[in-house]
Scaffold this motif. Structure first.
Motif, short mmCIF file in Angstrom:
data_model
loop_
_atom_site.label_atom_id
_atom_site.label_comp_id
_atom_site.label_asym_id
_atom_site.label_seq_id
_atom_site.Cartn_x
_atom_site.Cartn_y
_atom_site.Cartn_z
N VAL A 35 44.29 37.31 41.86
CA VAL A 35 43.56 36.65 41.15
C VAL A 35 41.88 37.21 42.73
O VAL A 35 41.48 37.51 42.00
CB VAL A 35 43.60 35.63 42.49
N VAL A 36 42.59 37.56 43.44
CA VAL A 36 41.17 39.25 44.17
C VAL A 36 40.90 39.95 43.04
O VAL A 36 39.76 39.88 42.94
CB VAL A 36 42.26 40.14 45.49
N LEU A 81 40.33 39.75 40.34
CA LEU A 81 39.52 39.02 38.82
C LEU A 81 38.79 39.25 39.48
O LEU A 81 37.40 39.33 38.57
CB LEU A 81 40.47 37.89 38.78
N LEU A 82 38.24 38.33 40.53
CA LEU A 82 36.84 38.70 41.12
C LEU A 82 36.15 39.96 41.03
O LEU A 82 34.75 39.75 40.13
CB LEU A 82 36.87 38.29 42.87
N PHE A 83 36.83 41.22 41.33
CA PHE A 83 36.61 42.15 41.10
C PHE A 83 36.36 42.74 40.02
O PHE A 83 35.04 43.54 39.61
CB PHE A 83 37.11 43.15 42.16
N GLY A 84 36.85 42.60 39.25
CA GLY A 84 36.70 43.19 37.61
C GLY A 84 35.27 42.31 36.95
O GLY A 84 34.70 42.83 36.59
N ILE A 112 39.10 34.13 48.39
CA ILE A 112 38.25 34.17 46.86
C ILE A 112 38.49 33.14 45.64
O ILE A 112 37.64 33.43 44.98
CB ILE A 112 39.31 35.92 46.66
N PHE A 121 32.08 37.38 30.31
CA PHE A 121 33.09 38.46 31.47
C PHE A 121 34.43 38.43 30.33
O PHE A 121 33.87 39.81 29.76
CB PHE A 121 33.96 38.29 32.43
#
Lengths: 320, 275, 292
Positions: A40-41, A43-46, C122, C137
């Motif tokens: 999940v973390v 994903l945001l950075f990706g 997040i 994306f």
């Protein structure tokens, strides 16, 4: 108590220590759970990375002028999203203004004893159903119902109040106004739900204190309940604003897709999301990079608002 | 309550006199982070006896009980200095798997906590966990009979355990724990959430259970300890260093603890002067 | 000696509109009613339009026929229904296991850890994420490397939107399992994995399912992420790595066309989509009511 003999001769203890398989399964479970969190973390950075990387060529080429120019001309290689940024912010602010009044009114209506419990539950369900309707359906409804309904209203407003900037142009069908109306309807359930929560969390004794002092119901609401629930209502507004910023389809179908900057709500406009929706499929080369740049701008704005909203909600939780 | 500063004498008659105890605990200190929760506790749990842990609130008796099956490991800041020997093996030695320890020791909690499954599945849970290869129905019936619950539930073994009354749920938890024939059965105030009738039923059950099992029970109810426990260990609180640190004050046969206590604190506690 | 004060007059307790406070209070109720009804009008209007414009077109043809081109009469959107179902299924396959594991991480395995705090934050930020950016994306990540639009990419974009919701609702459901039940499992000598699989997750299942169904309902209606991942197709689904039709994109495409047949089909598809979404919502309420 009667003595009970075990059925088998000499009941032997049953336990075994965890087998190698069980230990391995436990390790895998722990690792998998941690990995899910990392996904999940990541994903945001990706997302940020992928979109940012895609935008990089355009960023290098166009720089910050991208944010200041309202010209979008792929043929000449000129790109600028000022009009879209304006459209995004203007439409979201207007929609939020409408949705906040209606949403808070609905929240007050449902929590301060204006309806008996069963009717309130029905109404609450109705508002939640509003949230379940897909964005494209609202867009279709906007084209079929809202635009024709706004025509006479817009004509009247333009005729009599045309000197006011918001009504300065003639109604052009797909324009900011129907987009704002539909956007407000889509944001309303979010504002209403979170505001209801905030109002319900005000302790009963606070309400009783107000009535005990002789306040009328409207005084109790406006002077005591709303201020007490203020931070929760604020959170609902921030999150509603975030939702409005990210909304794509209904706006793309209603807003007119024109890169003009205008105060008039009857003029066509464009938002960052609608720009992406309309231009992306046909784009190539530099236009694609420019669109990724636009996506980065949208990402930055909506992430910023969502982070603020999440923080406000978290502070509310802590304050109790 | 007026706990006096106790000299750091260690009284452990039970430990020395008991041959081959089920559990021999020599706890020097239990810390939660920097907070010293328990000190200087040497306790022997005799086989096939009921050992009661009594004392005022905050004296660490529950902490000590939960240290006997490494349940305190669930608290991140927990540290135990000393040894706790279960059947001769120190369960706090390096390399010992707490999961394995817990399979040998059964625990019944203050609030009845059956799983949200059928009565049968609850009792069979431990059997399935340990991959028991024998007859499940026999084992489940035996455990339920031992817990005095069989007659009441034999026709509804498939129904959800949460539909039972509080007292029945607690007996179910006892059945669940004894189904795997644990070496020791730990009970943390098992009756405090139950009404007096259910309490009596479970106390009678405990007296019957001790013929086959070793039981350690924490209770804040002195009369219960008198009725049920063979050996009683009295814990008290030391506030000399600013915090509330529990310690074992005196342990011995229940008769002796209640009628001829050797220590002043014990005498005052059993006389009801503080609680 | 103090003179006794005169006896106070009996106060006038009746409510009079001449009193400003009473007036403003009397204004509030009708005002709130008006605003509340105003808020309800769009819902009524949308439902009305769905039934009136979409209803007449309902029939078996919708399920068996393909979308018509320009001036063709008739037609249906069977492929769009299939496409929506397939892509939602792919999205579930991708997001539900990861989401449940993530929820287990946040609610059971390491709820106080720093990674958990970051993940939770997040996750909450991502729940309000603009759906079109998920499409952008996945387009950049999958479509370009696969070389074509596909149902897989569409499903992946929907999964990106579903994952935070599934994870956070799973966490809530797992936290609601009483701590003493988990303690009982650990006390019996379960490893964490065994306690999770045999006790915690089964007990939390209704809540987890409710969250999954809510996420599915949201994904089914989402069109923006499919714009540049699955695109659209006027043919039956033949492979997962081809452009795929969906109800949402069909509505989007057809609503802009100047042909009455297409507009009617757009309404019929809207009705179908809203019925599907409502059915899933009702199902999720039934599941959560069963838990109580």
């Amino acid at each position: 108590m009667k003595r009970v003999e075990p059925a088998e001769a000499g009941s032997r203890p049953v336990f075994r220590p965890p087998s190698a398989g069980e230990v391995v399964a436990d390790r895998i479970f722990h690792a998998g759970a941690h990995a899910a969190g990392v996904v999940v973390v990541g994903l945001l950075f990706g997302i940020v990375a992928k979109i940012g990387l895609g935008a990089w060529p355009a960023v290098r080429q166009l720089g910050l002028g991208f944010l200041g120019s309202a010209v979008w001309d792929p043929g000449r290689g000129e790109f600028g999203v000022l009009a879209e940024i304006w459209g995004t912010l203007y439409s979201s602010c207007l929609a939020l203004a409408i949705a906040s009044v209606l949403g808070v009114a609905v929240a007050i209506f449902l929590t301060q004893g204006f309806l008996d419990d069963r009717l309130a539950a029905v109404f609450r369900t109705a508002i939640e159903m509003l949230a379940a309707i897909p964005s494209v359906v609202f867009g279709l409804w906007g084209i079929t119902v809202v635009i024709p309904a706004l025509r006479p209203v817009a004509a009247a407003l333009h005729a009599h109040l045309g000197w006011l900037p918001p009504f300065a142009t003639a109604f052009s069908g797909p324009s900011l106004a129907p987009g704002v109306v539909v956007l407000a309807i889509m944001v309303l359930p979010t504002v209403a739900a979170i505001s209801q929560d905030a109002l319900r969390r005000v302790p009963d004794r606070t309400r009783e204190a107000a009535f005990g002092l002789g306040a009328t119901r409207s005084e109790a609401i406006t002077r005591v309940m709303l201020p007490a629930a203020a931070s929760g209502i604020l959170a609902s507004l921030v999150l509603g604003f975030g939702r409005a910023l990210g909304e794509t389809m209904a706006l793309a179908m209603l807003i007119g897709n024109s890169g003009r900057i205008s105060w008039s709500v009857f003029a066509p406009a464009n938002t960052l999301a609608s720009l992406l929706a309309s231009q992306f499929p046909e784009a190539s080369g530099t236009e694609t990079a420019a669109l990724m740049y636009a996506a980065t701008v949208l990402l930055a704005i909506s992430l910023g608002v969502n982070v603020v909203g999440t923080l406000v909600m978290a502070c509310n939780r802590k304050a109790g | 309550m007026n706990a006096l500063v106790k000299p750091r004498l260690v009284i452990a008659p039970a430990l020395e006199r008991v041959a081959r105890p089920a559990i021999a605990a020599r706890i020097e200190a239990i810390h939660y982070g920097t907070f010293l929760a328990v000190r200087d506790t040497r306790l022997a749990i005799e086989r096939n006896r009921i050992t009661g842990l009594i004392g005022p609130s905050g004296c660490g008796k529950s902490t000590v009980l939960r240290s006997l099956n490494r349940m305190n490991d669930l608290v991140a800041s927990f540290r135990l200095q000393g040894q706790v020997e279960l059947l001769g093996q120190d369960i706090y030695a390096g390399g010992v798997d707490p999961v394995a320890v817990r399979r040998h020791v059964g625990m019944v909690f203050q609030q009845p906590n059956p799983f949200s499954m059928s009565i049968f599945d609850n009792v069979a849970f431990g059997l399935r966990l340990n991959r028991y290869r024998g007859d499940y129905k026999q084992r489940v019936e035996f455990a339920l009979r031992r817990a005095g619950l069989w007659e009441e539930v034999k026709d509804k073994l498939k129904s959800n355990a949460l539909a039972l009354s509080g007292g029945q749920q607690q007996r179910l938890c006892i059945a669940r724990a004894i189904a795997i024939e644990p070496a020791v059965l730990l009970m943390d105030e098992p009756c405090s959430a139950l009404d007096p009738v259910a309490t009596r039923v479970i106390e009678a059950l405990m007296l019957d259970l001790k013929r086959d099992y070793t039981v350690v029970i924490v209770t804040h109810n002195m009369q219960q300890a008198m009725r049920v426990a063979d050996t009683t260990a009295f814990f008290s609180v030391d506030i000399s260093s600013g915090g509330r640190t529990g310690f074992l004050c005196e342990a011995g046969p229940t008769e002796q603890i209640f009628h001829a206590p050797r220590r002043e604190l014990t005498r005052r506690y059993v006389a009801g002067e503080f609680s | 000696m103090a003179t006794p004060s005169p006896a106070p007059e009996a106060p006038d307790l009746r409510r009079s509109l001449a009193d400003r406070r009473a007036l403003s209070d009397s204004v509030l109720t009708p005002l709130l009613w008006a605003l509340a009804l105003l808020a309800a009008v769009p819902l009524v209007s949308v439902l009305h339009m769905l039934v009136v414009r979409g209803g007449p077109r309902l029939g078996l043809a919708l399920l068996t026929e393909l979308p018509p081109a320009g001036l063709e009469p008739g037609g249906g959107f069977g492929n769009a229904i299939v496409g929506t179902l397939v892509m939602v299924a792919i999205a579930c396959l991708l997001s539900v296991p990861v989401g449940i594991l993530g929820g287990a991480f946040l609610g059971f395995v390491a709820p106080e850890s720093r990674l958990a705090a970051v993940t939770r934050f997040i996750g909450k930020v991502l729940t309000g994420f603009p759906s079109i950016l998920a499409g952008v994306f996945v387009h950049a990540a999958l479509v370009l490397s696969m070389g074509s639009y596909s149902a897989l990419a569409g499903g992946a974009a929907l999964a990106v939107l579903m994952l935070p919701t599934v994870m956070l609702t799973a966490e809530q459901a797992i936290r609601m399992v009483p701590e003493r039940m988990t303690a009982a499992a650990i006390g019996m000598g379960c490893t964490d994995a065994q306690a999770a699989m045999r006790v915690v997750l089964p007990a939390a299942l209704p809540g987890i399912l409710t969250g999954v169904l809510l996420a599915v309902a949201g994904a089914a209606g989402n069109s923006a992420p499919l714009l540049f991942t699955a695109l659209f197709s006027s043919y039956w689904l033949s492979s997962l790595s081809e452009p795929t039709a969906s109800l949402a994109i069909l509505i989007y495409n057809f609503s802009g066309m100047p042909f009455p047949n297409q507009i009617e089909l757009a309404w019929a598809a809207s009705l179908a989509l809203v019925l599907i979404v409502l059915a899933i919502n009702v199902l999720s309420r039934l599941v959560s009511a069963r838990r109580a």
